[in-house]
Scaffold this motif. Structure first.
Motif, PDB file in Angstrom:
ATOM      1  N   CYS A   1       0.832  -1.201   0.000  1.00 28.96           N
ATOM      2  CA  CYS A   1       0.000   0.000   0.000  1.00 28.96           C
ATOM      3  C   CYS A   1       0.868   1.253   0.000  1.00 28.96           C
ATOM      4  CB  CYS A   1      -0.920  -0.008   1.212  1.00 28.96           C
ATOM      5  SG  CYS A   1      -1.910   1.487   1.408  1.00 28.96           S
ATOM      6  N   GLN A   2       1.916   1.230   0.797  1.00 27.22           N
ATOM      7  CA  GLN A   2       2.809   2.381   0.845  1.00 27.22           C
ATOM      8  C   GLN A   2       3.494   2.587  -0.495  1.00 27.22           C
ATOM      9  OE1 GLN A   2       6.282   2.069   3.339  1.00 27.22           O
ATOM     10  NE2 GLN A   2       6.368   4.285   3.699  1.00 27.22           N
ATOM     11  N   ASP A   3       3.930   1.506  -1.124  1.00 32.57           N
ATOM     12  CA  ASP A   3       4.590   1.618  -2.424  1.00 32.57           C
ATOM     13  C   ASP A   3       3.636   2.180  -3.480  1.00 32.57           C
ATOM     14  OD1 ASP A   3       6.799   1.000  -4.365  1.00 32.57           O
ATOM     15  OD2 ASP A   3       5.250  -0.317  -5.191  1.00 32.57           O
ATOM     16  N   ALA A   4       2.387   1.728  -3.460  1.00 31.33           N
ATOM     17  CA  ALA A   4       1.409   2.248  -4.421  1.00 31.33           C
ATOM     18  C   ALA A   4       1.190   3.738  -4.201  1.00 31.33           C
ATOM     19  CB  ALA A   4       0.086   1.494  -4.279  1.00 31.33           C
ATOM     20  N   SER A   5       1.156   4.145  -2.942  1.00 30.63           N
ATOM     21  CA  SER A   5       0.954   5.564  -2.636  1.00 30.63           C
ATOM     22  C   SER A   5       2.158   6.394  -3.080  1.00 30.63           C
ATOM     23  CB  SER A   5       0.705   5.741  -1.142  1.00 30.63           C
ATOM     24  OG  SER A   5      -0.442   5.013  -0.746  1.00 30.63           O
ATOM     25  N   ARG A   6       3.345   5.835  -2.894  1.00 31.10           N
ATOM     26  CA  ARG A   6       4.546   6.536  -3.350  1.00 31.10           C
ATOM     27  C   ARG A   6       4.534   6.705  -4.863  1.00 31.10           C
ATOM     28  NH1 ARG A   6       8.831   5.271  -5.890  1.00 31.10           N
ATOM     29  NH2 ARG A   6       8.388   3.041  -5.842  1.00 31.10           N
ATOM     30  N   ARG A   7       4.143   5.644  -5.563  1.00 30.60           N
ATOM     31  CA  ARG A   7       4.076   5.736  -7.025  1.00 30.60           C
ATOM     32  C   ARG A   7       3.000   6.731  -7.474  1.00 30.60           C
ATOM     33  NH1 ARG A   7       6.629   1.342  -9.783  1.00 30.60           N
ATOM     34  NH2 ARG A   7       7.516  -0.168  -8.319  1.00 30.60           N
ATOM     35  N   ALA A   8       1.941   6.826  -6.687  1.00 33.13           N
ATOM     36  CA  ALA A   8       0.885   7.788  -6.998  1.00 33.13           C
ATOM     37  C   ALA A   8       1.427   9.205  -6.959  1.00 33.13           C
ATOM     38  CB  ALA A   8      -0.273   7.642  -6.014  1.00 33.13           C
ATOM     39  N   ILE A   9       2.163   9.522  -5.899  1.00 30.86           N
ATOM     40  CA  ILE A   9       2.726  10.865  -5.775  1.00 30.86           C
ATOM     41  C   ILE A   9       3.790  11.104  -6.839  1.00 30.86           C
ATOM     42  CG2 ILE A   9       3.964  12.447  -4.251  1.00 30.86           C
ATOM     43  CD1 ILE A   9       0.993  11.857  -3.556  1.00 30.86           C
ATOM     44  N   ALA A  10       4.553  10.054  -7.190  1.00 33.98           N
ATOM     45  CA  ALA A  10       5.541  10.184  -8.258  1.00 33.98           C
ATOM     46  C   ALA A  10       4.857  10.543  -9.575  1.00 33.98           C
ATOM     47  CB  ALA A  10       6.333   8.885  -8.404  1.00 33.98           C
ATOM     48  N   ALA A  11       3.708   9.941  -9.841  1.00 34.10           N
ATOM     49  CA  ALA A  11       2.972  10.248 -11.070  1.00 34.10           C
ATOM     50  C   ALA A  11       2.464  11.685 -11.063  1.00 34.10           C
ATOM     51  CB  ALA A  11       1.801   9.270 -11.242  1.00 34.10           C
TER      52      ALA A  11
ATOM     53  N   CYS B   1      -1.125  10.317   4.542  1.00 32.94           N
ATOM     54  CA  CYS B   1      -0.600   9.032   4.050  1.00 32.94           C
ATOM     55  C   CYS B   1       0.878   9.221   3.706  1.00 32.94           C
ATOM     56  CB  CYS B   1      -1.396   8.581   2.829  1.00 32.94           C
ATOM     57  SG  CYS B   1      -0.731   7.094   2.018  1.00 32.94           S
ATOM     58  N   PRO B   2       1.759   9.288   4.730  1.00 28.16           N
ATOM     59  CA  PRO B   2       3.183   9.526   4.479  1.00 28.16           C
ATOM     60  C   PRO B   2       3.803   8.402   3.658  1.00 28.16           C
ATOM     61  CG  PRO B   2       2.834   8.844   6.745  1.00 28.16           C
ATOM     62  CD  PRO B   2       1.478   9.100   6.163  1.00 28.16           C
ATOM     63  N   THR B   3       4.511   8.790   2.588  1.00 31.07           N
ATOM     64  CA  THR B   3       5.072   7.785   1.692  1.00 31.07           C
ATOM     65  C   THR B   3       6.535   8.041   1.398  1.00 31.07           C
ATOM     66  OG1 THR B   3       4.516   9.090  -0.267  1.00 31.07           O
ATOM     67  CG2 THR B   3       2.864   7.530   0.530  1.00 31.07           C
ATOM     68  N   GLY B   4       7.062   9.188   1.759  1.00 29.85           N
ATOM     69  CA  GLY B   4       8.398   9.573   1.309  1.00 29.85           C
ATOM     70  C   GLY B   4       8.245  10.319   0.010  1.00 29.85           C
ATOM     71  N   ARG B   5       9.280  10.969  -0.420  1.00 30.56           N
ATOM     72  CA  ARG B   5       9.263  11.785  -1.631  1.00 30.56           C
ATOM     73  C   ARG B   5       9.187  10.909  -2.855  1.00 30.56           C
ATOM     74  NH1 ARG B   5       7.889  16.449  -4.175  1.00 30.56           N
ATOM     75  NH2 ARG B   5       9.318  16.948  -5.875  1.00 30.56           N
ATOM     76  N   GLY B   6       8.117  11.057  -3.648  1.00 35.18           N
ATOM     77  CA  GLY B   6       7.998  10.279  -4.876  1.00 35.18           C
ATOM     78  C   GLY B   6       8.684  10.984  -6.022  1.00 35.18           C
ATOM     79  N   GLY B   7       9.057  10.220  -7.016  1.00 28.40           N
ATOM     80  CA  GLY B   7       9.616  10.823  -8.217  1.00 28.40           C
ATOM     81  C   GLY B   7      11.081  11.172  -8.052  1.00 28.40           C
ATOM     82  N   SER B   8      11.658  11.698  -9.122  1.00 30.58           N
ATOM     83  CA  SER B   8      13.071  12.058  -9.097  1.00 30.58           C
ATOM     84  C   SER B   8      13.224  13.460  -9.622  1.00 30.58           C
ATOM     85  CB  SER B   8      13.865  11.093  -9.964  1.00 30.58           C
ATOM     86  OG  SER B   8      13.372  11.082 -11.294  1.00 30.58           O
TER      87      SER B   8
ATOM     88  N   GLN C   1      -6.299   2.772   5.320  1.00 27.56           N
ATOM     89  CA  GLN C   1      -7.548   3.425   4.931  1.00 27.56           C
ATOM     90  C   GLN C   1      -7.296   4.854   4.458  1.00 27.56           C
ATOM     91  OE1 GLN C   1      -9.787   2.810   8.565  1.00 27.56           O
ATOM     92  NE2 GLN C   1     -10.885   1.051   7.690  1.00 27.56           N
ATOM     93  N   ARG C   2      -6.387   5.555   5.121  1.00 25.11           N
ATOM     94  CA  ARG C   2      -6.064   6.917   4.695  1.00 25.11           C
ATOM     95  C   ARG C   2      -5.400   6.912   3.321  1.00 25.11           C
ATOM     96  NH1 ARG C   2      -4.314   7.376  10.122  1.00 25.11           N
ATOM     97  NH2 ARG C   2      -2.123   7.301   9.453  1.00 25.11           N
ATOM     98  N   CYS C   3      -4.532   5.930   3.095  1.00 25.92           N
ATOM     99  CA  CYS C   3      -3.866   5.838   1.793  1.00 25.92           C
ATOM    100  C   CYS C   3      -4.836   5.421   0.693  1.00 25.92           C
ATOM    101  CB  CYS C   3      -2.687   4.868   1.864  1.00 25.92           C
ATOM    102  SG  CYS C   3      -1.320   5.488   2.875  1.00 25.92           S
ATOM    103  N   GLN C   4      -5.837   4.652   1.059  1.00 24.70           N
ATOM    104  CA  GLN C   4      -6.874   4.302   0.090  1.00 24.70           C
ATOM    105  C   GLN C   4      -7.631   5.567  -0.331  1.00 24.70           C
ATOM    106  OE1 GLN C   4      -9.899   1.630   1.522  1.00 24.70           O
ATOM    107  NE2 GLN C   4     -10.482   0.978  -0.520  1.00 24.70           N
ATOM    108  N   GLU C   5      -7.872   6.457   0.619  1.00 28.34           N
ATOM    109  CA  GLU C   5      -8.514   7.728   0.296  1.00 28.34           C
ATOM    110  C   GLU C   5      -7.614   8.576  -0.604  1.00 28.34           C
ATOM    111  OE1 GLU C   5      -9.356   9.435   4.078  1.00 28.34           O
ATOM    112  OE2 GLU C   5     -10.864   7.925   4.605  1.00 28.34           O
ATOM    113  N   LEU C   6      -6.310   8.484  -0.389  1.00 27.79           N
ATOM    114  CA  LEU C   6      -5.362   9.203  -1.244  1.00 27.79           C
ATOM    115  C   LEU C   6      -5.512   8.773  -2.695  1.00 27.79           C
ATOM    116  CD1 LEU C   6      -2.760  11.002  -1.608  1.00 27.79           C
ATOM    117  CD2 LEU C   6      -1.462   8.894  -1.302  1.00 27.79           C
TER     118      LEU C   6
END
Length: 241
Positions: free
Chosen positions: A60-70, A234-241, A159-164
């Motif tokens: 779930c965390q990885d999916a959220s990180r990829r979401a923010i990267a996108a 939904c803390p995920t770390g900085r997505g993207g580069s 659940q919070r990340c699902q809302e994200l």
């Protein structure tokens, strides 16, 4: 409003940041937070469900990180279109000289295709895993005691990340509209330079794109603003580069 006088400016100049002062408020991802296990207080904890396992929420965390990267990749691409459009508005208002405007248009024209492609790739990577948070909750619901169980803190995090993910979907949909217009203009510029598009046709296409662009760029910015609250929960770390 686009002034009538712009028709006299060579189309070769036209390559656009947002007319009508539209595009303020650049999306800024938060500083890298701690892992969900640390922020949720679940690492090493025990509940009636058994010992907490931080890896349970990893997908779930990885999916959220990829979401923010996108979203970050979309932001960079829309920024190019925004800069391209604003250069035209600034030229009309006298804020930019013709030379300054050409420099902005050249920079965005050259960077644009690569950033459009990076957005496409980042979005594709996200859509491959975008249902991970929902699947984590469903799996936890199906499991019996002693196997994969979520602590209350982990469940709240997922659940919070699902809302994200719902907010991200709206943001990327808005990005798609703006990036599609930018991609079309990039193609028109390339076709014009290759002699595949008549200058008069290219000029008309540009003026139409210039007038329409602020609507979709602003819609993306508004969706980004709504996304910030969901991202903070939904803390995920900085997505993207």
């Amino acid at each position: 409003m686009v002034a009538v006088g712009i028709a006299g400016v060579s189309w070769s100049l036209f390559s656009p940041r947002s007319a009508i002062g539209v595009l303020s408020g650049k999306f800024a991802a938060s500083e890298k937070p701690e892992s969900p296990a640390a922020t949720s207080g679940v690492a090493g904890a025990r509940t009636e469900d058994g010992p907490a396992d931080p890896d349970v929420v990893a997908a779930c965390q990885d999916a959220s990180r990829r979401a923010i990267a996108a979203v970050d990749a979309a932001d960079r691409s829309v920024d190019d279109w925004d800069a391209h459009i604003t250069a035209m508005a600034d030229l009309e208002s006298g804020k930019n000289t013709e030379a300054e405007t050409k420099a902005i248009w050249t920079k965005t024209r050259l960077e644009g295709p690569g950033r459009v492609e990076r957005y496409r790739q980042a979005k594709a990577e996200y859509w491959q895993v975008h249902g991970a948070c929902e699947r984590t909750l469903q799996e936890a619901h199906r499991q019996k005691a002693g196997t994969m169980r979520l602590t209350s803190a982990q469940r709240a995090y997922v659940q919070r990340c699902q809302e994200l993910s719902a907010s991200v979907a709206r943001t990327l949909n808005a990005a798609d509209q703006a990036v599609a217009e930018w991609k079309a203009h990039l193609k028109a510029m390339a076709d014009r330079r290759a002699g595949k598009l008549h200058p008069d046709t290219a000029q008309q296409m540009w003026l139409e794109a210039y007038r329409k662009a602020p609507t979709n760029i602003n819609a993306f910015r508004e969706a980004q603003a709504e996304l910030r609250q969901a991202q903070a929960s939904c803390p995920t770390g900085r997505g993207g580069s």
